[in-house]
Design a protein around this motif. Structure first.
Motif, PDB file in Angstrom:
ATOM      1  N   ALA A 170     -42.754  -6.909  11.600  1.00 14.61           N
ATOM      2  CA  ALA A 170     -42.858  -7.497  12.937  1.00 14.61           C
ATOM      3  C   ALA A 170     -44.073  -8.418  13.029  1.00 14.61           C
ATOM      4  CB  ALA A 170     -42.942  -6.392  13.990  1.00 14.61           C
ATOM      5  N   VAL A 171     -45.199  -7.994  12.476  1.00 15.24           N
ATOM      6  CA  VAL A 171     -46.413  -8.817  12.511  1.00 15.24           C
ATOM      7  C   VAL A 171     -46.219 -10.099  11.699  1.00 15.24           C
ATOM      8  CG1 VAL A 171     -48.832  -8.924  11.799  1.00 15.24           C
ATOM      9  CG2 VAL A 171     -47.973  -6.902  12.982  1.00 15.24           C
ATOM     10  N   GLY A 182     -44.598 -17.930  15.158  1.00 15.38           N
ATOM     11  CA  GLY A 182     -45.664 -18.603  15.910  1.00 15.38           C
ATOM     12  C   GLY A 182     -46.106 -19.894  15.254  1.00 15.38           C
ATOM     13  N   VAL A 183     -46.262 -19.884  13.941  1.00  9.20           N
ATOM     14  CA  VAL A 183     -46.669 -21.095  13.225  1.00  9.20           C
ATOM     15  C   VAL A 183     -45.590 -22.163  13.340  1.00  9.20           C
ATOM     16  CG1 VAL A 183     -47.100 -22.032  10.918  1.00  9.20           C
ATOM     17  CG2 VAL A 183     -48.259 -19.951  11.645  1.00  9.20           C
ATOM     18  N   ARG A 184     -44.341 -21.781  13.166  1.00 12.17           N
ATOM     19  CA  ARG A 184     -43.243 -22.758  13.250  1.00 12.17           C
ATOM     20  C   ARG A 184     -43.127 -23.341  14.656  1.00 12.17           C
ATOM     21  NH1 ARG A 184     -38.459 -20.226   9.496  1.00 12.17           N
ATOM     22  NH2 ARG A 184     -39.548 -20.555   7.537  1.00 12.17           N
ATOM     23  N   MET A 185     -43.277 -22.504  15.668  1.00 15.28           N
ATOM     24  CA  MET A 185     -43.214 -23.003  17.038  1.00 15.28           C
ATOM     25  C   MET A 185     -44.375 -23.932  17.320  1.00 15.28           C
ATOM     26  SD  MET A 185     -41.841 -19.726  19.162  1.00 15.28           S
ATOM     27  CE  MET A 185     -41.921 -20.563  20.721  1.00 15.28           C
ATOM     28  N   SER A 186     -45.537 -23.595  16.819  1.00 15.40           N
ATOM     29  CA  SER A 186     -46.713 -24.443  17.012  1.00 15.40           C
ATOM     30  C   SER A 186     -46.509 -25.796  16.356  1.00 15.40           C
ATOM     31  CB  SER A 186     -47.945 -23.753  16.436  1.00 15.40           C
ATOM     32  OG  SER A 186     -49.051 -24.614  16.501  1.00 15.40           O
ATOM     33  N   GLU A 187     -45.964 -25.813  15.143  1.00 18.81           N
ATOM     34  CA  GLU A 187     -45.691 -27.073  14.455  1.00 18.81           C
ATOM     35  C   GLU A 187     -44.667 -27.879  15.225  1.00 18.81           C
ATOM     36  OE1 GLU A 187     -44.449 -25.880  10.581  1.00 18.81           O
ATOM     37  OE2 GLU A 187     -46.486 -25.544   9.877  1.00 18.81           O
ATOM     38  N   VAL A 231     -41.670   3.231   9.509  1.00 21.18           N
ATOM     39  CA  VAL A 231     -42.400   2.714  10.682  1.00 21.18           C
ATOM     40  C   VAL A 231     -43.433   1.675  10.243  1.00 21.18           C
ATOM     41  CG1 VAL A 231     -44.026   3.358  12.500  1.00 21.18           C
ATOM     42  CG2 VAL A 231     -41.977   4.729  12.126  1.00 21.18           C
ATOM     43  N   ASN A 232     -44.160   1.953   9.168  1.00 21.92           N
ATOM     44  CA  ASN A 232     -45.159   1.000   8.674  1.00 21.92           C
ATOM     45  C   ASN A 232     -44.513  -0.305   8.207  1.00 21.92           C
ATOM     46  OD1 ASN A 232     -47.466   2.522   9.178  1.00 21.92           O
ATOM     47  ND2 ASN A 232     -47.280   3.624   7.245  1.00 21.92           N
ATOM     48  N   LEU A 233     -43.383  -0.197   7.487  1.00 25.26           N
ATOM     49  CA  LEU A 233     -42.686  -1.412   7.053  1.00 25.26           C
ATOM     50  C   LEU A 233     -42.187  -2.209   8.251  1.00 25.26           C
ATOM     51  CD1 LEU A 233     -40.674  -0.212   3.931  1.00 25.26           C
ATOM     52  CD2 LEU A 233     -42.616  -1.778   3.981  1.00 25.26           C
ATOM     53  N   PHE A 234     -41.678  -1.519   9.251  1.00 28.02           N
ATOM     54  CA  PHE A 234     -41.223  -2.204  10.458  1.00 28.02           C
ATOM     55  C   PHE A 234     -42.385  -2.917  11.148  1.00 28.02           C
ATOM     56  CE2 PHE A 234     -40.580  -2.188  15.059  1.00 28.02           C
ATOM     57  CZ  PHE A 234     -39.445  -2.972  15.149  1.00 28.02           C
TER      58      PHE A 234
END
Length: 169
Positions: A23-24, A31-36, A16-19
């Motif tokens: 995910a984060v 998010g960074v790629r979409m922003s760029e 669960v922690n690895l998942f």
């Protein structure tokens, strides 16, 4: 709790922690790629006036660019003057006493400078086109009529819409 139950709980907790961490991190990377991508898409490519040279035969491309080069220096100076006038007008918003009519006049002056500069450049293109054949004028007219291509559209190299336009013809 038995040893086996603790081991299972440990592995479930680890999964669960690895998942959650994946995910984060994945969300941040996406998010960074979409922003760029958005930033690149917001930056326009060259205006059609300058990129239109590619529609002409190679021998005419240099002549077209040379014709524009003479005007672009003066147009650039005019646009800088218009920008300065516009910034001064926006600065007048903070004046006391506030004079909305004066701000409107200053903005109208900046717009007139820009319109005059654009008119000079467009007039130069019209003069240049007088020496072109019908086919060359048609190609130039089509290139000048296209909307500017935005970087980041299509294939990701800034040529997406232009190439898809050409391939659809």
């Amino acid at each position: 709790m038995s040893q086996r139950s603790l081991t299972i709980a440990l592995f479930v907790s680890l999964a669960v922690n690895l998942f959650a961490i994946g995910a984060v991190v994945g969300g941040l990377v996406i998010g960074v790629r979409m922003s760029e991508g958005r930033m690149n898409a917001m930056r326009p490519g060259p205006p059609p006036i300058f990129s239109a040279a590619s529609a002409l035969p190679e021998a005419r491309q240099d002549a077209y660019r040379q014709a524009l080069r003479g005007e672009t220096r003066e147009v650039g100076r005019s646009l800088m003057r218009a920008g300065e006038a516009r910034r001064a007008a926006w600065g007048d918003l903070a004046a006391d006493p506030y004079d909305p009519a004066a701000v409107r006049r200053a903005l109208a002056s900046a717009q007139a400078i820009e319109a005059q500069a654009r008119s000079r450049l467009e007039s130069r293109i019209v003069d240049f086109a007088a020496d072109l054949s019908l086919e060359e004028r048609q190609a130039l007219a089509e290139a000048l009529s296209r909307p500017p291509v935005r970087r980041g559209e299509g294939r990701g190299d800034g040529e997406g819409r232009r190439d898809s336009y050409r391939s659809s013809r």
